[in-house]
Design an enzyme around this catalytic site. Structure first.
Site, PDB file in Angstrom:
ATOM      1  N   HIS A   1       0.357 -14.026  -6.658  1.00  0.00           N
ATOM      2  CA  HIS A   1      -0.446 -15.053  -6.493  1.00  0.00           C
ATOM      3  C   HIS A   1      -0.220 -16.070  -5.231  1.00  0.00           C
ATOM      4  CE1 HIS A   1      -3.148 -15.547 -10.013  1.00  0.00           C
ATOM      5  NE2 HIS A   1      -2.365 -14.337 -10.449  1.00  0.00           N
TER       6      HIS A   1
ATOM      7  N   GLU B   1      -6.837  -3.342  -0.835  1.00  0.00           N
ATOM      8  CA  GLU B   1      -6.148  -2.921   0.231  1.00  0.00           C
ATOM      9  C   GLU B   1      -6.466  -1.385   0.311  1.00  0.00           C
ATOM     10  OE1 GLU B   1      -2.240  -5.848  -0.015  1.00  0.00           O
ATOM     11  OE2 GLU B   1      -2.205  -3.695  -0.828  1.00  0.00           O
TER      12      GLU B   1
ATOM     13  N   GLY C   1      -3.553  -7.900 -17.769  1.00  0.00           N
ATOM     14  CA  GLY C   1      -4.412  -8.859 -17.087  1.00  0.00           C
ATOM     15  C   GLY C   1      -5.530  -8.355 -16.808  1.00  0.00           C
TER      16      GLY C   1
ATOM     17  N   GLN D   1      -6.367  -5.635 -14.855  1.00  0.00           N
ATOM     18  CA  GLN D   1      -6.248  -4.255 -14.349  1.00  0.00           C
ATOM     19  C   GLN D   1      -7.118  -3.538 -15.026  1.00  0.00           C
ATOM     20  OE1 GLN D   1      -1.977  -3.745 -14.471  1.00  0.00           O
ATOM     21  NE2 GLN D   1      -1.588  -5.383 -13.260  1.00  0.00           N
TER      22      GLN D   1
ATOM     23  N   ASP E   1      -4.475 -22.760  -6.663  1.00  0.00           N
ATOM     24  CA  ASP E   1      -4.781 -21.700  -7.450  1.00  0.00           C
ATOM     25  C   ASP E   1      -5.567 -21.700  -8.919  1.00  0.00           C
ATOM     26  OD1 ASP E   1      -4.235 -19.413  -9.523  1.00  0.00           O
ATOM     27  OD2 ASP E   1      -2.980 -18.552  -7.736  1.00  0.00           O
TER      28      ASP E   1
ATOM     29  N   HIS F   1     -13.426 -14.469 -18.011  1.00  0.00           N
ATOM     30  CA  HIS F   1     -13.015 -15.617 -18.417  1.00  0.00           C
ATOM     31  C   HIS F   1     -13.517 -16.938 -19.014  1.00  0.00           C
ATOM     32  CE1 HIS F   1      -8.649 -14.442 -18.226  1.00  0.00           C
ATOM     33  NE2 HIS F   1      -8.859 -13.837 -17.076  1.00  0.00           N
TER      34      HIS F   1
ATOM     35  N   SER G   1      -4.007  -4.729  -4.480  1.00  0.00           N
ATOM     36  CA  SER G   1      -3.964  -3.346  -4.179  1.00  0.00           C
ATOM     37  C   SER G   1      -5.412  -2.481  -4.195  1.00  0.00           C
ATOM     38  CB  SER G   1      -3.167  -2.549  -5.382  1.00  0.00           C
ATOM     39  OG  SER G   1      -1.687  -3.041  -5.178  1.00  0.00           O
TER      40      SER G   1
END
EC number: 2.4.1.115
Length: 433
Positions: A18, A345, A360, A362, A114, A146, A342
């Protein structure tokens, strides 16, 4: 105390990856502000030491260490216990921000936090008489989920319809912090209260770009529920200054174009021993060239003799220069845990993905990779098996579907580059808060 000089606070969540994206945000908006602007970066000592060791000296950034909640002389905790202690110490952040104003003699012009910390800091911008901006380091889909925690928790079915999503989601796609039975846990409680308070932020910025929002309803719903929303990505993290001591790039230079499998699962995830064994068996059977970023505690779970038998076509390193590897023409597929950084990227360098999510957001990210953006595959059955890995590798290297997935990610790469080129206007808007 002056208000004529700009002074911007950045409040980091010191776990996972983070803090680094928040520092990247500082670097992206600073060119649009006067050179006299002061950036005050608040983070725990250990996290500050880690992230600032990877970037050149930042003379315009004042670094402040906030307490991590661990009493002097106590052992350093890990995981949820470390998060719990840090959360308990967040009340002290208000005090250290006041001290930063006193030290610099300049009032804060804006406070970036954050988003994970927003529920603890929601009153701080008003107290400091400055606008407050929450930075969501993930994508719009995970944020939208969320915001509807109560709705999701009331659902008793295995699939559900969430406002902003034109298609249904499986309950298995939802981050476990959202579906947790106990909202008193440190992560689930923090994220739930974040969702309840995020509308009070003057703006929410996301590390994403519009072309990833294939469903326009999601952005419309976010705009309805939040004051202002800006996509500012992809903010691909800065390359580490750490030397490539393992010679990954030199090794890649000797491989054929798009022939190499790159495997990495982030800095937090620890692969189960049986899955390490399955990956190794599949790679050895296929004899596909590979670079595998695997920490030393994972190497001990490799099959006996694996390193010797695969030394002609494989390379295992404890740390890998991920950006440089993904940018290399020899890399053909990225096996990843689907952390948001990731994914960005992989997209930014046009590398398709094999997904094995763990926690999380993912699983939701993995679903987007396979079913929405169509730039990769989820591993069969959700865990690594020898047959599942071989099947996925065959798809990318031997089947027409792999070619299509590669073309799709190349298309998104172009969109990401366009977003970067157009981001100057958005970054200028953010810098004016």
């Amino acid at each position: 105390m002056t208000t004529s000089q700009l002074h911007i606070a950045f409040l980091a969540f010191p776990f996972g990856t983070h803090a680094t994206p928040l520092l990247t945000l500082v670097q992206k908006i600073s060119p649009f502000l006067p050179s006299s602007t002061i950036f005050s970066f608040f983070n725990t000592s250990s996290s500050n030491s880690s992230i600032f060791s990877k970037v050149p000296n930042q003379e315009n950034i004042k670094i402040y260490n906030v307490w991590d909640g661990v009493k002097e002389g106590n052992d350093t905790p890990f995981g949820l216990e470390a998060i719990k202690l840090f959360i308990q110490s967040t009340l002290l952040i208000s005090k250290i921000t006041e001290e930063a104003e006193e030290e610099t003699g300049v009032k804060f012009s804006c406070i970036f936090s954050d988003a994970f910390l927003w529920c603890f800091l929601v009153k701080l911008p008003k107290k400091m008489n400055a606008p407050g901006v929450a930075y969501w380091t993930g994508g719009s889909c995970s944020l939208a989920v969320h915001l509807y925690t109560d709705l999701i928790r009331s659902n008793k079915e295995t699939s559900l319809k969430i406002p902003g999503f034109s298609s249904t989601l499986s309950i298995n796609d939802i981050p476990p912090e959202v579906t947790a039975e106990d909202l008193e846990g440190p992560m689930s409680s923090m994220l739930y209260n974040m969702a309840l308070n995020l509308h009070k932020a003057d703006a929410v910025v996301l590390n994403s770009f519009q072309e990833l929002d294939r469903d326009p309803l999601i952005n419309k719903d976010l705009q309805k529920n939040l004051q202002k929303v800006f996509n500012i990505g992809p903010l691909v993290l800065q390359s580490s200054r750490k030397l490539d001591e393992s010679g990954c790039i030199q090794w890649l230079d000797k491989q054929k174009e798009k022939s190499v499998v790159y495997l990495s699962f982030g800095t937090v995830t620890t692969l189960p021993p049986n899955e390490i064994g399955s990956i190794a068996e599949a790679l050895e059977t296929k004899k596909t060239p590979f670079i595998w970023s695997l920490r030393n505690n994972g190497v001990k779970n490799l099959p006996k003799g694996f390193l010797e038998r695969t030394k002609e076509f494989g390379k295992i390193v404890s740390w890998a220069p991920q950006l440089e590897i993904l940018a290399h023409k020899s890399v053909g597929v990225f096996v990843t845990h689907c952390g948001w950084n990731s994914i960005l990227e992989g997209i930014s360098f046009g590398v398709p993905m094999i997904c094995r999510p763990f926690f999380g957001d993912q699983k939701l990210n993995s679903r987007m990779v396979e079913s929405v953006w169509e730039i990769g595959l989820q591993i069969e059955g959700g865990i690594f098996t020898k047959s599942g890995i071989i099947s996925a590798l065959d798809t990318f290297f031997n089947e027409e579907k792999g070619k299509i997935l590669r073309e799709n990610v190349e298309g998104l790469k172009e969109k990401a580059l366009e977003a970067v080129n157009q981001m100057m206007e958005v970054q200028q808007k953010i810098s004016r808060f």
